[in-house]
Write an enzyme that holds these catalytic residues in place. Structure first.
Site, PDB file in Angstrom:
ATOM      1  N   CYS A   2     -16.248 -20.645   2.809  1.00 17.73           N
ATOM      2  CA  CYS A   2     -16.550 -21.670   3.805  1.00 17.73           C
ATOM      3  C   CYS A   2     -15.900 -21.233   5.112  1.00 17.73           C
ATOM      4  O   CYS A   2     -14.682 -21.270   5.242  1.00 17.73           O
ATOM      5  CB  CYS A   2     -16.021 -23.033   3.362  1.00 17.73           C
ATOM      6  SG  CYS A   2     -16.405 -24.357   4.533  1.00 17.73           S
ATOM      7  N   GLU A 103     -23.491 -21.435   5.840  1.00 17.81           N
ATOM      8  CA  GLU A 103     -23.372 -20.240   5.021  1.00 17.81           C
ATOM      9  C   GLU A 103     -24.461 -19.261   5.445  1.00 17.81           C
ATOM     10  O   GLU A 103     -25.522 -19.678   5.896  1.00 17.81           O
ATOM     11  CB  GLU A 103     -23.501 -20.587   3.539  1.00 17.81           C
ATOM     12  CG  GLU A 103     -23.041 -19.493   2.612  1.00 17.81           C
ATOM     13  CD  GLU A 103     -21.632 -19.029   2.914  1.00 17.81           C
ATOM     14  OE1 GLU A 103     -21.491 -17.980   3.579  1.00 17.81           O
ATOM     15  OE2 GLU A 103     -20.680 -19.713   2.512  1.00 17.81           O
TER      16      GLU A 103
END
Length: 222
Positions: A2, A103
């Site tokens: 993340c 992402e």
């Protein structure tokens, strides 16, 4: 992993805070990157509280802060063995509230960013925190915990942030509970169905602080 996330002051994040008994509101921010200051939730005096922290864990024992090592994520698999993470994992846990996270996936030699949201709620990312320094130089910092991806999420990446279900948040925050007793919360899981939006690569630059520009209807995972 993340490495970027977004926070929106909307009904989803307000509901998360209200569920925890927090009357404050989150600040809307987009494309938040490591080393920036973020809002986290931790337990203070037996109740959840909002606190600002740097998103890049600085262990309390280091001589001076630095970014030589990547400390914005902490792998679930090494929390108990890592010198930097094991003490915070025991009793200094927090959550990072988020509306979505970014992402990247390599497609035809091009890194495509995906904006990932929960369908009906805000995320509560499991995290750890530490305190460094004294006096005017003192600050708090944190790292978001990652784990192996679920089979569904592997279509995007082989790692994912630990996303806590609502009914597990209070347990994670409780400093009276040893981190070693929380291993069940660190397993790959999704708290609900995800909506995954292919987005414009404008967001690849962390200096761009606008909302992600979605290029298509979402793909649903979970």
């Amino acid at each position: 992993m993340c490495g970027r996330f977004n926070v929106i002051d909307d009904p989803r994040t307000r509901d998360l805070l209200e569920t925890l008994g927090i009357k404050a509101r989150l600040h809307t921010r987009y494309n938040i990157a490591p080393t920036e200051e973020i809002q986290v939730i931790l337990s203070e005096d037996g109740a959840p509280r909002l606190r600002n922290m740097l998103w890049w864990l600085t262990p309390g024992w280091v001589k001076e802060p630095g970014t030589r090592y990547s400390m914005f994520n902490a792998r679930a698999e090494t929390l108990s063995s890592s010198r930097a993470f094991r003490a915070p994992f025991r009793h200094q846990r927090c959550i990072v509230p988020a509306s979505s996270f970014i992402e990247w996936k390599s497609e035809d030699g091009h890194k495509v960013p995906y904006d990932i949201q929960l369908q009906d709620a805000a995320f509560a990312f499991a995290a750890i925190w530490d305190h460094w320094g004294e006096g005017a130089e003192a600050f708090h910092s944190c790292a978001i915990i990652t784990t192996e991806a679920t089979p569904a999420f592997r279509a995007i990446h082989n790692r994912q942030p630990v996303m806590l279900p609502r009914d597990c948040i209070q347990r994670w925050l409780d400093p009276e509970i040893e981190g070693s007793d929380l291993s069940d919360l660190l397993q790959p899981m999704l708290p609900g169905e995800l909506e995954v939006f292919a987005s414009d690569d404008h967001i690849n630059n962390s200096r761009h602080k606008e909302a992600p520009r979605h290029l298509a209807e979402p793909v649903r995972l979970g």
